[in-house]
Scaffold this motif. Structure first.
Motif, PDB file in Angstrom:
ATOM      1  N   GLY A 185       5.210  -6.169   4.270  1.00 12.94           N
ATOM      2  CA  GLY A 185       5.145  -4.718   4.232  1.00 12.94           C
ATOM      3  C   GLY A 185       6.497  -4.056   4.437  1.00 12.94           C
TER       4      GLY A 185
ATOM      5  N   ASP B  93      -2.654  -7.050  -3.611  1.00 12.76           N
ATOM      6  CA  ASP B  93      -2.739  -5.722  -4.228  1.00 12.76           C
ATOM      7  C   ASP B  93      -2.693  -4.606  -3.187  1.00 12.76           C
ATOM      8  OD1 ASP B  93      -2.976  -3.952  -6.430  1.00 12.76           O
ATOM      9  OD2 ASP B  93      -5.136  -3.804  -6.118  1.00 12.76           O
ATOM     10  N   LYS B  94      -2.906  -4.924  -1.943  1.00 12.72           N
ATOM     11  CA  LYS B  94      -2.805  -3.928  -0.868  1.00 12.72           C
ATOM     12  C   LYS B  94      -1.432  -3.986  -0.199  1.00 12.72           C
ATOM     13  CE  LYS B  94      -7.058  -2.580  -1.272  1.00 12.72           C
ATOM     14  NZ  LYS B  94      -7.288  -1.480  -2.181  1.00 12.72           N
ATOM     15  N   VAL B  95      -1.025  -5.182   0.208  1.00 15.41           N
ATOM     16  CA  VAL B  95       0.157  -5.306   1.062  1.00 15.41           C
ATOM     17  C   VAL B  95       1.464  -5.072   0.313  1.00 15.41           C
ATOM     18  CG1 VAL B  95       0.588  -7.807   0.912  1.00 15.41           C
ATOM     19  CG2 VAL B  95       1.004  -6.594   3.061  1.00 15.41           C
TER      20      VAL B  95
ATOM     21  N   ALA C 278       8.059  -2.719   1.316  1.00 17.42           N
ATOM     22  CA  ALA C 278       7.229  -1.833   0.499  1.00 17.42           C
ATOM     23  C   ALA C 278       8.024  -0.692  -0.123  1.00 17.42           C
ATOM     24  CB  ALA C 278       6.067  -1.278   1.321  1.00 17.42           C
TER      25      ALA C 278
ATOM     26  N   LYS D 270       2.376  -2.568  -1.060  1.00 15.93           N
ATOM     27  CA  LYS D 270       2.815  -1.215  -0.692  1.00 15.93           C
ATOM     28  C   LYS D 270       2.589  -0.948   0.798  1.00 15.93           C
ATOM     29  CE  LYS D 270      -1.569   0.708  -2.273  1.00 15.93           C
ATOM     30  NZ  LYS D 270      -2.208   1.583  -3.231  1.00 15.93           N
ATOM     31  N   ASN D 271       2.417  -2.010   1.551  1.00 16.29           N
ATOM     32  CA  ASN D 271       2.220  -1.962   3.003  1.00 16.29           C
ATOM     33  C   ASN D 271       0.926  -1.273   3.402  1.00 16.29           C
ATOM     34  OD1 ASN D 271       2.944  -2.719   5.594  1.00 16.29           O
ATOM     35  ND2 ASN D 271       4.092  -0.852   5.989  1.00 16.29           N
ATOM     36  N   LYS D 272      -0.095  -1.398   2.579  1.00 15.18           N
ATOM     37  CA  LYS D 272      -1.414  -0.888   2.944  1.00 15.18           C
ATOM     38  C   LYS D 272      -2.160  -2.019   3.641  1.00 15.18           C
ATOM     39  CE  LYS D 272      -5.518   1.441   1.303  1.00 15.18           C
ATOM     40  NZ  LYS D 272      -6.192   2.060   0.164  1.00 15.18           N
ATOM     41  N   ARG D 273      -2.674  -1.730   4.806  1.00 13.99           N
ATOM     42  CA  ARG D 273      -3.394  -2.728   5.583  1.00 13.99           C
ATOM     43  C   ARG D 273      -4.873  -2.347   5.594  1.00 13.99           C
ATOM     44  NH1 ARG D 273       0.200  -5.719   8.999  1.00 13.99           N
ATOM     45  NH2 ARG D 273      -1.669  -6.959   9.392  1.00 13.99           N
ATOM     46  N   VAL D 274      -5.723  -3.302   5.243  1.00 15.81           N
ATOM     47  CA  VAL D 274      -7.171  -3.097   5.186  1.00 15.81           C
ATOM     48  C   VAL D 274      -7.797  -4.132   6.112  1.00 15.81           C
ATOM     49  CG1 VAL D 274      -9.195  -3.032   3.695  1.00 15.81           C
ATOM     50  CG2 VAL D 274      -6.972  -2.257   2.817  1.00 15.81           C
ATOM     51  N   SER D 275      -8.213  -3.676   7.282  1.00 11.72           N
ATOM     52  CA  SER D 275      -8.668  -4.619   8.310  1.00 11.72           C
ATOM     53  C   SER D 275      -9.868  -5.451   7.860  1.00 11.72           C
ATOM     54  CB  SER D 275      -8.951  -3.904   9.625  1.00 11.72           C
ATOM     55  OG  SER D 275      -9.923  -2.907   9.452  1.00 11.72           O
TER      56      SER D 275
END
Length: 195
Positions: A178, A136-138, A181, A140-145
């Motif tokens: 990503g 659900d994050k990647v 995206a 759209k190429n959102k990276r959550v460490s």
């Protein structure tokens, strides 16, 4: 705007179809075209993640079917909270879980409607939940460490490989995912928030 059904529309590269049970639920609930497109995109990324885990960690037990169903339905509560398709909000999480349970979906599958966003609050969150949240994050190429660190920790614990080694492998995968995206965002944006 496109007139094609987002659940079956062609895309380049091709998108995989949702599990039929998930697609039927979306149709039954009158999911907006934007929501259907979003769920199809997140599901497609979840397939890529699950394939990668199976190749890299063939002995790691996880419920692939649950991950794919969870990715395909994680935001189903937005059928009741359409405003959350274009604005922040979390009312869809519990609403989605309830909607799924009311339609006979097993609790172990309905849980993803909440855990896709609440993974940080539960130190014992399942690996499947982490994969759905990551998809659900990647997409759209959102990276959550913090999320990636949890996944890496589970992979390292299961494989015995060093954390850095698992991190590098996952980072390569997420970077490759990503890269698509922009295409995914364009596919989703082609569909209206409301029917």
């Amino acid at each position: 705007m496109t007139a094609a059904d987002p659940l079956t529309a062609a895309a380049e590269p091709p998108l995989r179809p949702l599990p039929e049970r998930a697609a039927a639920l979306l149709r039954d609930l009158g999911a907006s075209p934007r929501l259907a497109a979003h769920l199809r995109l997140v599901h497609d990324v979840a397939v890529e993640l699950a394939d990668w885990v199976e190749r890299r960690h063939p002995t790691l037990p996880f419920d692939r079917a649950a991950v794919l169903f969870g990715a395909a339905t994680h935001d189903i509560g937005k059928t009741a909270h359409v405003e959350e398709l274009s604005s922040p909000g979390s009312a869809h999480e519990e609403a989605g879980r309830r909607l799924l349970l009311e339609r006979g979906v097993e609790p172990e599958l309905a849980r993803f409607a909440g855990t896709h966003a609440a993974w940080a609050a539960d130190p014992d969150v399942g690996f499947e939940d982490l994969l759905v949240a990551l998809a659900d994050k990647v997409w759209k190429n959102k990276r959550v460490s913090a999320l990636e660190d949890l996944v890496v920790g589970r992979l390292s614990g299961a494989s015995g490989r060093a954390v850095w080694e698992e991190f590098l492998a996952l980072d390569d995968l997420l970077s490759a995912l990503g890269a698509d995206a922009e295409r995914r965002l364009a596919f989703q944006a082609a569909y209206p928030v409301r029917p």
